[in-house]
Design an enzyme around this catalytic site. Structure first.
Site, PDB file in Angstrom:
ATOM      1  N   LYS A   7       2.191  -7.661 -42.939  1.00  0.00           N
ATOM      2  CA  LYS A   7       1.186  -8.621 -43.404  1.00  0.00           C
ATOM      3  C   LYS A   7       1.635  -9.269 -44.709  1.00  0.00           C
ATOM      4  O   LYS A   7       1.501 -10.480 -44.909  1.00  0.00           O
ATOM      5  CB  LYS A   7      -0.132  -7.878 -43.671  1.00  0.00           C
ATOM      6  CG  LYS A   7      -1.264  -8.229 -42.763  1.00  0.00           C
ATOM      7  CD  LYS A   7      -2.485  -7.483 -43.268  1.00  0.00           C
ATOM      8  CE  LYS A   7      -3.685  -7.727 -42.435  1.00  0.00           C
ATOM      9  NZ  LYS A   7      -4.865  -7.063 -43.000  1.00  0.00           N
ATOM     10  N   CYS A  63     -19.426  -8.589 -38.582  1.00  0.00           N
ATOM     11  CA  CYS A  63     -20.500  -8.410 -39.563  1.00  0.00           C
ATOM     12  C   CYS A  63     -21.868  -8.081 -38.983  1.00  0.00           C
ATOM     13  O   CYS A  63     -22.429  -7.024 -39.286  1.00  0.00           O
ATOM     14  CB  CYS A  63     -20.604  -9.657 -40.433  1.00  0.00           C
ATOM     15  SG  CYS A  63     -19.204  -9.830 -41.524  1.00  0.00           S
TER      16      CYS A  63
HETATM   17  C1  UDX Z   1     -21.629 -13.929 -40.296  1.00  0.00           C
HETATM   18  C2  UDX Z   1     -22.486 -14.618 -41.380  1.00  0.00           C
HETATM   19  O1  UDX Z   1     -22.870 -15.915 -40.926  1.00  0.00           O
HETATM   20  C3  UDX Z   1     -21.716 -14.706 -42.695  1.00  0.00           C
HETATM   21  O2  UDX Z   1     -22.561 -15.236 -43.695  1.00  0.00           O
HETATM   22  C4  UDX Z   1     -21.249 -13.292 -43.088  1.00  0.00           C
HETATM   23  O3  UDX Z   1     -20.456 -13.346 -44.268  1.00  0.00           O
HETATM   24  C5  UDX Z   1     -20.446 -12.658 -41.971  1.00  0.00           C
HETATM   25  O4  UDX Z   1     -21.219 -12.654 -40.756  1.00  0.00           O
HETATM   26  P1  UDX Z   1     -19.588 -14.628 -38.727  1.00  0.00           P
HETATM   27  O5  UDX Z   1     -19.630 -13.220 -38.224  1.00  0.00           O
HETATM   28  O6  UDX Z   1     -18.281 -15.231 -39.063  1.00  0.00           O
HETATM   29  O7  UDX Z   1     -20.495 -14.762 -40.037  1.00  0.00           O
HETATM   30  O8  UDX Z   1     -20.229 -15.542 -37.599  1.00  0.00           O
HETATM   31  P2  UDX Z   1     -21.519 -16.459 -37.392  1.00  0.00           P
HETATM   32  O9  UDX Z   1     -21.092 -17.863 -37.307  1.00  0.00           O
HETATM   33  O10 UDX Z   1     -22.597 -16.144 -38.336  1.00  0.00           O
HETATM   34  O11 UDX Z   1     -21.934 -16.000 -35.907  1.00  0.00           O
HETATM   35  C6  UDX Z   1     -22.191 -14.638 -35.604  1.00  0.00           C
HETATM   36  C7  UDX Z   1     -22.509 -14.461 -34.145  1.00  0.00           C
HETATM   37  O12 UDX Z   1     -23.778 -14.992 -33.846  1.00  0.00           O
HETATM   38  C8  UDX Z   1     -21.547 -15.146 -33.181  1.00  0.00           C
HETATM   39  O13 UDX Z   1     -21.289 -14.270 -32.095  1.00  0.00           O
HETATM   40  C9  UDX Z   1     -22.297 -16.369 -32.715  1.00  0.00           C
HETATM   41  O14 UDX Z   1     -21.910 -16.798 -31.428  1.00  0.00           O
HETATM   42  C10 UDX Z   1     -23.721 -15.840 -32.712  1.00  0.00           C
HETATM   43  N1  UDX Z   1     -24.730 -16.898 -32.886  1.00  0.00           N
HETATM   44  C11 UDX Z   1     -24.781 -17.636 -34.023  1.00  0.00           C
HETATM   45  C12 UDX Z   1     -25.670 -17.091 -31.874  1.00  0.00           C
HETATM   46  O15 UDX Z   1     -25.645 -16.422 -30.827  1.00  0.00           O
HETATM   47  N2  UDX Z   1     -26.620 -18.064 -32.066  1.00  0.00           N
HETATM   48  C13 UDX Z   1     -26.708 -18.812 -33.178  1.00  0.00           C
HETATM   49  O16 UDX Z   1     -27.617 -19.653 -33.271  1.00  0.00           O
HETATM   50  C14 UDX Z   1     -25.747 -18.605 -34.203  1.00  0.00           C
END
Ligand code: UDX
Length: 418
Positions: free
Chosen positions: A35, A258
């Protein structure tokens, strides 16, 4: 300022690259030599929009280097960021092994005054009860800051540089002053609090977003039965400024590194404190049911046993190669139990999926090849390249991500909540 970043995962690398882009001198530390070599050669070990360009820029400006030599990095830094993983244990609680190890390294090697910033996601109380005692025992003069990260994968750089706010949970005024200085060229509002509150803000944030999605999924499932378009419902609801339209899209469920982990960790912390955590337990339950619904819909139209099933989309969402906790993983595992003949395609996540499924499934080189080799297709990630009606000609399509273009040519089209 001179900064050391311990851990070069999504959060660590993004923090390093973005702070270097503001002129700070950054040393990224990781145990993984491969890495480190990649980062030093300007190749990000993760797929992230804009990361390569910014990494190359800060390396050629001499503002960022990566190393496995934690001792040297720690000695020369004024501020040390801890961005190590806090993986889930079987009971949902988080494993603090790496965080404590990093704190111990600082305790042994730091020498003079340091600001130690915890960016890893940790349950309330961790900074003060697990990290602080290690640093206190070492006798090093230090300030502590809990600085949770809110970046989304796929928009990591943008979120870090222009997110809604920076939360700084500090132990003392001097640390606050130094952290304010560190972030002075960022446009975000700074929210200053204590470390334990900062830790809770991160969990509250992610849990509420996950709750919105499970709420949308529950209502979406009902809307489908009532013949109502759930997306139109949420368009109407989202006009209420108190609620907003964001994170109200129903579908195959949330995944990633997350939401599932953080909601489970705060449930576990709540149970430890004697709280029932009923709402958040249900958030996880609703989310776990969405992949099962996808399989049920498939079974309604085609018997998956010994059938050729195509999976379009492996990543937990578009814009990333990350498959952690992705609905695709649960669904493929279920289909494998049924002896389905599975071909998958994802524009970015193929190599990560290969690490999980190796030769148990087939890997197509394009969405078209995946579709051609399948009788029925499940859409599990909302990549734009799946929005081509011709991919679905004469196929059975079960859509978990509202790719409505599939409906035009499909033999049978059914959305999970529509
Ligand atoms: C999330 C938080 O948004 C971010 O603030 C934190 O730091 C880390 O976790 P991330 O895991 O990158 O970020 O993805 P995000 O875009 O939030 O989507 C998470 C999941 O929710 C995805 O699987 C997405 O498909 C799903 N999702 C999101 C839905 O099913 N519906 C929605 O309306 C939004």
């Amino acid at each position: 300022m001179n900064i050391a970043i311990i851990g070069t995962g999504y959060v660590g690398l993004t923090t390093g690259v973005c702070l270097a882009s503001k002129g700070h001198q950054v040393t990224c530390v990781d145990l993984d030599q491969e890495k480190i070599n990649m980062i030093n050669s300007g190749t990000p070990p993760i797929f992230e929009e804009g990361m390569k360009e910014l990494l190359e820029e800060v390396i050629s400006a001499g503002l960022l280097i990566a190393t496995i030599d934690s001792e040297n990095a720690i000695k020369h830094a004024e501020i040390i960021f801890l961005c190590v993983g806090t993986p889930s244990k079987d009971d949902g609680s988080i494993n603090l092994e790496y965080l404590k190890k990093a704190a111990n390294t600082i305790a042994e090697k730091a020498g003079n005054h340091k600001i130690v910033v915890i960016k890893s996601t940790v349950v309330p109380g961790t900074t003060m009860n697990a990290v602080k005692p290690i640093l206190d025992a070492s006798g090093i003069n230090h300030g502590l800051c809990m600085n949770p990260e809110f970046l989304k994968e796929g928009a990591a750089i943008k979120d870090f540089l222009e997110g809604d706010r920076v939360v700084l949970g500090v132990t003392d005024k001097e640390t606050e002053t130094i952290m304010r200085e560190l972030y002075k060229d960022f446009p975000q509002q700074l929210f200053i609090t204590n470390p334990t509150t900062a830790e809770m803000i991160k969990y509250a944030n992610n849990s509420l977003l996950a709750t919105k999605i499970s709420f949308a999924n529950e209502l979406g499932n009902l809307c489908k039965k009532l013949g109502i378009d759930s997306y139109e419902v949420m368009d109407g609801v989202g006009l209420d400024k108190r609620l907003s339209r964001q994170f109200l899209n129903c579908g195959a469920g949330f995944g990633g590194s997350c939401f599932p982990k953080d909601v489970k960790a705060i449930i576990s912390k709540g149970l430890e404190e004697g709280e029932g955590m009923k709402l958040l337990k249900t958030v996880i339950e609703v989310n776990n049911e969405q992949p099962v619904k996808m399989i049920k819909l498939l079974e309604k139209h085609a018997n998956p046993v010994n059938k050729k099933i195509g999976i379009l989309g492996l990543a937990f969402k578009q814009g990333t190669d990350d498959v952690r906790e992705a609905p695709s993983i649960a669904i493929i595992n279920e289909l494998l139990k049924m002896n389905s003949d599975i071909t998958v395609y994802d524009p970015e996540a193929m190599s990560n999926a290969k690490k999980i499924f190796s030769d148990k499934i087939k890997y197509a080189e394009s969405a078209r090849e995946c579709a051609n080799k399948s009788d029925a297709i499940l859409i599990l990630t909302g990549w734009d390249e799946f929005r081509k009606p011709e991919l679905y000609s004469n196929k059975i399509v079960i859509d978990g991500r509202r790719i409505k273009e599939a409906e035009q040519n499909a033999k049978i089209y059914e959305g999970i909540c529509w």
